[in-house]
Scaffold this motif. Structure first.
Motif, mmCIF file in Angstrom:
data_model
loop_
_atom_site.group_PDB
_atom_site.id
_atom_site.type_symbol
_atom_site.label_atom_id
_atom_site.label_comp_id
_atom_site.label_asym_id
_atom_site.label_seq_id
_atom_site.Cartn_x
_atom_site.Cartn_y
_atom_site.Cartn_z
ATOM 1 N N LEU A 191 13.789 1.661 -10.878
ATOM 2 C CA LEU A 191 14.712 2.505 -10.108
ATOM 3 C C LEU A 191 14.380 3.992 -10.289
ATOM 4 C CD1 LEU A 191 18.076 0.625 -10.746
ATOM 5 C CD2 LEU A 191 16.858 0.801 -8.573
ATOM 6 N N VAL A 192 13.982 4.368 -11.503
ATOM 7 C CA VAL A 192 13.549 5.751 -11.758
ATOM 8 C C VAL A 192 12.278 6.057 -10.965
ATOM 9 C CG1 VAL A 192 12.673 7.355 -13.511
ATOM 10 C CG2 VAL A 192 14.613 5.874 -14.042
ATOM 11 N N SER A 193 11.347 5.112 -10.933
ATOM 12 C CA SER A 193 10.088 5.280 -10.194
ATOM 13 C C SER A 193 10.349 5.430 -8.694
ATOM 14 C CB SER A 193 9.161 4.081 -10.438
ATOM 15 O OG SER A 193 8.874 3.930 -11.809
ATOM 16 N N MET A 194 11.309 4.672 -8.180
ATOM 17 C CA MET A 194 11.658 4.771 -6.769
ATOM 18 C C MET A 194 12.275 6.132 -6.452
ATOM 19 S SD MET A 194 13.174 0.918 -6.149
ATOM 20 C CE MET A 194 13.270 0.971 -4.350
ATOM 21 N N ALA A 195 13.074 6.650 -7.376
ATOM 22 C CA ALA A 195 13.655 7.990 -7.202
ATOM 23 C C ALA A 195 12.561 9.055 -7.227
ATOM 24 C CB ALA A 195 14.685 8.259 -8.299
ATOM 25 N N LEU A 196 11.589 8.884 -8.133
ATOM 26 C CA LEU A 196 10.456 9.808 -8.207
ATOM 27 C C LEU A 196 9.662 9.789 -6.906
ATOM 28 C CD1 LEU A 196 8.510 11.677 -9.809
ATOM 29 C CD2 LEU A 196 7.354 9.596 -10.616
ATOM 30 N N ASP A 197 9.450 8.596 -6.363
ATOM 31 C CA ASP A 197 8.723 8.445 -5.103
ATOM 32 C C ASP A 197 9.414 9.199 -3.974
ATOM 33 O OD1 ASP A 197 6.844 7.031 -3.178
ATOM 34 O OD2 ASP A 197 8.787 6.298 -2.469
ATOM 35 N N GLU A 251 0.836 -1.208 0.000
ATOM 36 C CA GLU A 251 0.000 0.000 0.000
ATOM 37 C C GLU A 251 0.872 1.260 0.000
ATOM 38 O OE1 GLU A 251 -3.290 -0.176 -0.388
ATOM 39 O OE2 GLU A 251 -2.940 -2.339 -0.502
ATOM 40 N N GLN A 252 2.127 1.111 0.425
ATOM 41 C CA GLN A 252 3.062 2.242 0.420
ATOM 42 C C GLN A 252 3.887 2.183 -0.866
ATOM 43 O OE1 GLN A 252 5.260 2.787 4.156
ATOM 44 N NE2 GLN A 252 3.893 1.279 5.094
ATOM 45 N N PRO A 253 3.900 3.266 -1.661
ATOM 46 C CA PRO A 253 4.603 3.256 -2.953
ATOM 47 C C PRO A 253 6.053 2.791 -2.883
ATOM 48 C CG PRO A 253 3.257 5.209 -2.783
ATOM 49 C CD PRO A 253 3.183 4.535 -1.450
ATOM 50 N N MET A 254 6.786 3.222 -1.845
ATOM 51 C CA MET A 254 8.191 2.855 -1.748
ATOM 52 C C MET A 254 8.362 1.339 -1.695
ATOM 53 S SD MET A 254 11.105 4.082 0.974
ATOM 54 C CE MET A 254 10.507 3.134 2.380
ATOM 55 N N TYR A 255 7.541 0.663 -0.896
ATOM 56 C CA TYR A 255 7.643 -0.790 -0.759
ATOM 57 C C TYR A 255 6.990 -1.517 -1.928
ATOM 58 C CZ TYR A 255 9.317 0.358 3.856
ATOM 59 O OH TYR A 255 10.053 0.876 4.888
ATOM 60 N N TYR A 256 6.025 -0.883 -2.547
ATOM 61 C CA TYR A 256 5.417 -1.424 -3.767
ATOM 62 C C TYR A 256 6.487 -1.557 -4.855
ATOM 63 C CZ TYR A 256 2.397 -1.488 -7.940
ATOM 64 O OH TYR A 256 1.787 -1.806 -9.139
ATOM 65 N N CYS A 275 1.160 4.468 -9.599
ATOM 66 C CA CYS A 275 2.220 3.471 -9.391
ATOM 67 C C CYS A 275 2.060 2.302 -10.364
ATOM 68 C CB CYS A 275 2.204 2.960 -7.955
ATOM 69 S SG CYS A 275 2.731 4.186 -6.735
ATOM 70 N N ASP A 276 0.819 1.860 -10.563
ATOM 71 C CA ASP A 276 0.546 0.781 -11.520
ATOM 72 C C ASP A 276 0.932 1.198 -12.937
ATOM 73 O OD1 ASP A 276 -0.423 -0.896 -9.551
ATOM 74 O OD2 ASP A 276 -2.516 -0.341 -9.864
#
Length: 310
Positions: free
Chosen positions: A113-119, A54-59, A139-140
């Motif tokens: 990795l880019v998505s995690m940086a954005l988060d 439910e948390q974007p970082m862990y998703y 996120c999806d």
């Protein structure tokens, strides 16, 4: 398909041509692969069991661990087998499959990795809008985009290779079917193809790496106004991500920015992103993340408690 008619299989030269060295590293890489499987599986189980998706970082971390598992499994099992074998052969079709799959999964991992940086950027720079910007729907879409970009990148490389004539030597100076060692076996001028490969892989990887570093510079800039405790927590999370990015991107840049004809340490350097990075990623994210360590402790406590009650 007439272009490759004379070549039905390739033979890997491998990492070393020393038999004793290969047997030693057979055990080492086997242990590394088991560590990759165990570490990334533990992260996946922890995230799913504690409903951290439910948390974007862990998703995104869950998807990264899944990609590490899949990517390593396309390369390392064959490497381990070949280290114990006297002849390291692979059919033409299997080689093309490995080339496509490895680049597909690597492309997906890069966008994750880019998505995690954005988060992390949104969480630190725009905290009040975080839940709106990093919604589950978005996120999806980022994960879907990762697969689309990975497919585009890998299919472009595959179609490029399928058009090339392999009519002479079939010994690949590597331990996997990658674009650069394959280009060295092509029996025609590869100058234009090498430029296309650098454009498709090398320049893109550099551009994304620069973008990621720029995002973390901006994060550091915004952190200067935070309290000491807030700064420490944000830096702990971001530093873990930066370590993972450097481990993955720096070897990729070294390999794919140079033309195919150049003599360098491609196969030795590629071990960093095929084996070492997937093995270290779980350690980097868990040792520097108190929430993740707490979630893992809960999982194993519940499992131990359920075992005792049986």
């Amino acid at each position: 398909m007439e272009n490759h008619k004379n070549v039905t299989e390739f033979v890997f030269i491998g990492l070393w041509e020393n038999r004793q060295m290969e047997l030693l590293f057979f055990l080492l890489f086997l242990l590394c692969y088991l560590a990759v499987l165990m570490g990334n599986s533990i992260i996946l189980v922890t995230i799913i069991y504690n409903q951290l998706t439910e948390q974007p970082m862990y998703y995104f971390l869950g998807h990264l661990s899944l990609m590490d598992l899949c990517y390593t499994s396309t390369v390392v099992p064959r490497l381990i087998r070949d280290l114990a074998a006297t002849r390291k052969n692979i059919s033409y079709n299997e080689c093309m499959t490995q080339l496509f799959t490895a680049h597909l999964l690597a492309g997906v991992e890069i966008i994750i990795l880019v998505s995690m940086a954005l988060d992390r950027y949104v969480a630190i720079v725009k905290p009040l809008h975080y839940l709106i910007i990093m919604s589950r729907n978005r996120c999806d879409k980022l994960i879907a985009m990762a697969w689309a970009v990975g497919f585009w990148h890998s299919i472009a490389l595959l179609l490029m290779v399928l058009r090339l004539p392999f009519c002479g030597p079939n010994h690949i100076n590597h331990y996997l079917c990658d674009i650069k060692p394959l280009l060295k076996l092509v029996c025609k001028d590869i100058h234009v193809v090498s430029i296309l490969v650098i454009a498709n892989a090398g320049i893109v990887v550099i551009a994304i790496f620069v973008l990621l570093i720029a995002s973390y510079i901006l994060i550091l800039y915004h952190l200067r106004t935070r309290s000491s405790a807030g700064r420490h927590k944000a830096l702990s999370t971001c530093s873990s991500h930066v370590m993972v990015v450097v481990l993955f991107f720096v070897p990729c840049i070294y390999i794919y920015i140079l033309p195919a004809g150049s003599e360098n340490k491609d196969k030795e350097i590629s071990v960093f992103y095929t084996v070492i990075a997937p093995m270290l990623n779980p350690l980097i994210y868990t040792l520097r993340n108190s929430e993740m360590k707490s979630a893992m402790h809960k999982v194993w406590s519940r499992m131990s408690h359920s075992e005792l009650n049986k």
